[in-house]
Write a protein that holds these residues in place. Sequence first.
Motif, short mmCIF file in Angstrom:
data_model
loop_
_atom_site.label_atom_id
_atom_site.label_comp_id
_atom_site.label_asym_id
_atom_site.label_seq_id
_atom_site.Cartn_x
_atom_site.Cartn_y
_atom_site.Cartn_z
N GLY A 225 0.91 -1.21 -0.07
CA GLY A 225 -0.15 -0.04 0.05
C GLY A 225 0.79 1.31 0.04
N LEU A 226 1.79 1.29 0.86
CA LEU A 226 2.87 2.49 0.81
C LEU A 226 3.50 2.68 -0.43
CD1 LEU A 226 4.04 2.17 4.66
CD2 LEU A 226 2.89 3.83 3.79
N SER A 227 4.07 1.50 -1.01
CA SER A 227 4.87 1.78 -2.22
C SER A 227 3.97 2.29 -3.34
CB SER A 227 5.46 0.28 -2.53
OG SER A 227 6.37 -0.14 -1.59
N ASN A 228 2.69 1.44 -3.31
CA ASN A 228 1.81 2.12 -4.59
C ASN A 228 1.30 3.28 -4.23
OD1 ASN A 228 2.23 -0.05 -5.69
ND2 ASN A 228 0.32 -1.21 -5.16
N LEU A 229 1.16 3.95 -3.09
CA LEU A 229 0.79 5.39 -2.67
C LEU A 229 1.72 6.21 -3.36
CD1 LEU A 229 -1.54 7.03 -1.22
CD2 LEU A 229 0.02 6.89 0.67
N ALA A 230 2.97 6.03 -3.04
CA ALA A 230 4.23 6.76 -3.44
C ALA A 230 4.27 6.94 -4.81
CB ALA A 230 5.63 6.25 -2.80
N ASN A 231 4.18 5.66 -5.56
CA ASN A 231 4.39 5.44 -6.94
C ASN A 231 3.16 6.28 -7.77
OD1 ASN A 231 6.64 3.94 -8.13
ND2 ASN A 231 6.20 2.76 -6.45
N GLY A 232 1.92 6.19 -7.12
CA GLY A 232 0.89 6.79 -7.63
C GLY A 232 1.03 8.36 -7.78
N ALA A 233 1.39 8.62 -6.50
CA ALA A 233 1.60 10.27 -6.32
C ALA A 233 2.63 10.77 -7.38
CB ALA A 233 2.01 10.51 -4.92
N TYR A 234 3.93 9.98 -7.25
CA TYR A 234 5.02 10.28 -8.12
C TYR A 234 4.73 10.41 -9.56
CZ TYR A 234 9.90 10.34 -9.38
OH TYR A 234 11.31 10.75 -9.88
N LEU A 350 -6.63 -5.33 -2.87
CA LEU A 350 -7.64 -4.13 -2.58
C LEU A 350 -6.71 -2.67 -2.02
CD1 LEU A 350 -10.40 -2.61 -2.10
CD2 LEU A 350 -10.58 -3.88 -0.15
N ILE A 351 -5.98 -3.16 -0.94
CA ILE A 351 -4.95 -2.23 -0.25
C ILE A 351 -4.02 -1.63 -1.31
CG2 ILE A 351 -3.12 -1.92 1.36
CD1 ILE A 351 -4.71 -3.89 3.25
N GLY A 352 -3.48 -2.45 -2.35
CA GLY A 352 -2.44 -2.05 -3.14
C GLY A 352 -2.84 -1.41 -4.23
N ASN A 353 -3.94 -1.88 -4.91
CA ASN A 353 -4.63 -1.11 -6.15
C ASN A 353 -5.31 0.04 -5.55
OD1 ASN A 353 -3.33 -3.19 -7.34
ND2 ASN A 353 -5.46 -3.90 -8.36
N GLY A 354 -5.94 -0.12 -4.54
CA GLY A 354 -6.62 1.35 -3.96
C GLY A 354 -5.67 2.34 -3.73
N ALA A 355 -4.44 2.01 -3.30
CA ALA A 355 -3.75 2.94 -2.76
C ALA A 355 -3.01 3.90 -4.03
CB ALA A 355 -2.37 2.88 -2.35
N MET A 356 -3.20 3.54 -5.31
CA MET A 356 -2.61 4.37 -6.35
C MET A 356 -3.40 5.63 -6.68
SD MET A 356 -0.90 1.26 -8.81
CE MET A 356 0.32 2.47 -9.72
N PRO A 357 -4.73 5.26 -7.17
CA PRO A 357 -5.50 6.67 -7.37
C PRO A 357 -5.59 7.73 -6.07
CG PRO A 357 -6.96 4.54 -7.08
CD PRO A 357 -5.51 4.11 -7.08
N ILE A 358 -5.49 7.10 -4.90
CA ILE A 358 -5.38 8.06 -3.74
C ILE A 358 -4.13 8.78 -3.79
CG2 ILE A 358 -5.25 8.08 -1.28
CD1 ILE A 358 -7.36 5.59 -1.15
N GLY A 359 -2.99 8.04 -4.31
CA GLY A 359 -1.82 8.60 -4.37
C GLY A 359 -1.61 9.77 -5.60
N ALA A 360 -2.45 9.37 -6.62
CA ALA A 360 -2.34 10.30 -7.61
C ALA A 360 -3.15 11.52 -7.28
CB ALA A 360 -2.99 9.92 -8.91
N ALA A 361 -4.21 11.52 -6.59
CA ALA A 361 -5.32 12.50 -6.37
C ALA A 361 -4.44 13.37 -5.08
CB ALA A 361 -6.61 12.13 -5.69
#
Length: 415
Positions: A225-234, A350-361
């Motif tokens: 979740g943290l990794s995908n949150l970071a990548n989604g944002a980056y 769910l945790i991993g895939n859900g983190a990416m759009p959150i990171g992007a937003a």
Amino acid sequence: MSGLGRGFRFLWGSAGASNLADGLLLVGVPLLAVSLTRSPLLISLVSAAATAPWLLLALPAGALADRHDRRTIMILAAWTRAAVLAGAALAAWLGLLDLPLLVAAVLLAGAGEVFADTAAQSVLPATVGRDRLAAANGRLTAVQTLGNHFLGAPLAGVLAALGAYLVFGGAALLYALAALLLLGLRGRFAAGQDTTGARLRDDIRVGLRHLGGHAALRGLAAFTGLSNLANGAYFAVFVLWVVGPGSRVGLTPQTYGLVATTLAVGAVLGSVLAAPLAALAGEARALLAVTTAGAALLLVPLLAPVPAAVFAAAAGIGAANAVTNVVAVSLRQRLIPEHLLGRVNAACRLIGNGAMPIGAAAAGALGTVAGVPAVFWTAAALTAVAAVVVLTQVGPEETAPPRSAPGPRVASAGE
């Protein structure tokens, strides 16, 4: 595919066909959407339709994967996607394609992906054995990258220019091929648990309880979740930093396409190196080392905003992401009991895939207020926190493979 068996060859071939279809849709659908509307809100709706099924269906899909034959679920999902996209191709050929139909087709195809991918991650341990998961996942990651980025993306551009029906029709044929190849997997791939009288929500609750009570699995979920949150944002704001005359790096749009290709090349390389690296250093240590390196690589375009550094960082980031993905998924598959594979895998997805759009937003908001460098620093910090999670929650003593033979296989894989 040496040493992975006949069953894996069919699974790998099916994954190749399916991911090539995914690549057609990944690039082709946005191209078709902009031909129907120029509204940013409506375009974003099409993008959201592709990922929303993960938030809505991941947990039920996991529970069903533990109740029924997982190969059958994959075959039905592939035929469903083929049928939906064949219908969309017919509508496009008749000149009836509009935005609501496009959104509906993407939403239904995305729902099929949730069921197919959840079942596939649960099928793999029974196909190759738990001692060869890293090698198998590495090959699957490589074919995913090739299908989505090297082959699917340029092919989608050609087909979209010739006609929308070709994008949908080509994807439908590839999903049908994926379904046919899965027939080469011999035997039954069911968890074998007795679900008589059990409610689906109770099954889901059992999976969530197991995830919450297992330190290493809980750590892996947090790590992902943290990794995908970071990548989604980056990567939501990365283009603003490197493309255009007003950017710090000043790449042209054409050159930026090469950066994306470099990321994919790095990902293929990382997928090949993941298994040897995990065998050499151990899974937890490999995750820790590569994640720490990945955090540093995210800062390279910020600290050295020149094209050469950006390309080198892109290759390294692609490789690091592939290694961590292969190792984390393989480790998770080995740690989860057979009868819970579907549910716990789905909860983690769910945790991993859900983190990416959150990171992007979040990146859009933070970048607007504090600038793109703040997003880069935050993404690197989140990745460093993910490394700390590995260090504290996914220790080598918890993830060491068992001394005995791999876990029992629930089906004959036809080796």
